[in-house]
Enzyme design. Sequence first.
Site: not given
Ligand code: NAD
Length: 489
Positions: A178, A253, A389
């Site tokens: 997804k 991650e 963050e």
């Molecule tokens: P997010 O956690 O809101 O969403 C990420 C993904 O998870 C999306 O596909 C979302 O639909 C899904 N999701 C959200 N809640 C969920 C749940 N309870 N169960 C299953 N799926 C769920 O993050 P975002 O806003 O899309 O991305 C930004 C974040 O990602 C920042 O915190 C950034 O630091 C982090 N990030 C980390 C890395 C890494 O490699 N460590 C890389 C890129 C981004």
Amino acid sequence: MHLELPNRLANFIGGNFIAPTQQQYFDNCNPATGDVLCAVPDSTEEDVQLAVTAAQQAFPAWSTTPAEQRFKVLNKIAELLESNLDALALVETNDNGKPLSLSTRVDIPRAASNFRFFATGLLHFASESHSMEDKAINYTLRQPIGVVGCISPWNLPLYLFTWKIAPALAVGNCVIAKPSEVTPNTAYLLSVICKEAGLPDGVLNILHGGGQHCGSAIVAHPAIKAISFTGSTRAGKEIAAVAAPMFKKISLELGGKNPAIIFPDCDWDTMLNTVIQSSFANQGQICLCGSRILIHASIYEKFKKAFVERAAALTVGDPLEKTSKQGAIISKMHFDKVLHCIEQAKAEGGTILLGGHAIKGSGRCENGLFIAPTIIEGLGPHCKTNMEEIFGPVVTLQAFDDEADALAKANCSDYGLAATIWTQDLTRAHTMAAQIHNGIVWVNCWLLRDLRTPFGGFNNSGIGREGGWEAMKFFTEQKNICIALGTTH
Ligand code: NAD
């Protein structure tokens, strides 16, 4: 092949492009213009079930497909990603708001590299054997897990989506994946490419939808035995809470609050050019961006002057313009969050040296979500601005006195993803790198990636490592087989 984005995206299940069971959709907008790009399936657990069934049916054949054949199809996907670079980069930029130059130079080439890297990797993947002299020989099988889930964020959409999917497929799993609901478009096009490349039906299933309905249903499904997730620390906690009692394998991650540490003996020009990148690339929306810049007190004022001058020269605007170095912020919600964090920094006593405000776009971008590169000083290491963050074009400057002070300031974060150290002193570089609490340390560079190296963070930045053999091992179960050689007593 000609890639075209439809007005309505479809889920990719069992090799078919199908509508969500509940027939519910939401709009996906271009953050640089506000225009609606397409309708996105709001998939639910019924759709997850369909995908699981398709993946389970595909698994016996895919997991026993000869390595050479798996290599061919994954490598073909890499080739198709490459040959459609321009079309994919444009779709990525319209979906995400990042400069087209970035999608073209980084995002899409890296997505192709991910597939090529793991396609070739599977030809070399091997396991251990342990001899017990004349008593026995052990050998370890690494077998695919079965059906696995891959969930990715919006900041590097196709880049991070493929970073998970490729190793999972390479070692013989079938995947339910997804993408982020705010950047689903290149993931949709990937499903078209996989079909064209001849990936057997059901091996990769791509579902669209939000975290609440679709992501959580993937995590909770008992037949999905491993979850590879990249995203926020908040969602990572929710996923761990569901997956851990089910004894799923999880790779998380998560967020970062990365220090960039600058010593007076650094190569000044390289440092300055790179710190501009590590601060503001992708509008600061990279988990690896250095948002806490720590500068030796003796060069603090010199750095501040030069850095503010350079950041002020970054053109913010239409991501399709070659001159734009900064594009749009991903969504209105995130735009409001970043502006709120800037207000919070002011309330905490921070001084805004540059930016600190939204920028009104012009022409087709008049409704775009732009924020000026923002530099803040005057805040201590423990305030919210330096602990939480922000994930936007916002950095803080802090002075340090010596190595111990730099380490204390760098390590006081709850996160531990990536640090950058700028010094020509090798001893200092090694000593500090060993003591810093981060999974990745760059010395005199940033975002220099070798796909073989372990990638991931400490503490609130997650658990597990991606990349190279780490990722391929994650997506397998180990089984040790001990064969007695003659009698054992
Ligand atoms: P997010 O956690 O809101 O969403 C990420 C993904 O998870 C999306 O596909 C979302 O639909 C899904 N999701 C959200 N809640 C969920 C749940 N309870 N169960 C299953 N799926 C769920 O993050 P975002 O806003 O899309 O991305 C930004 C974040 O990602 C920042 O915190 C950034 O630091 C982090 N990030 C980390 C890395 C890494 O490699 N460590 C890389 C890129 C981004």
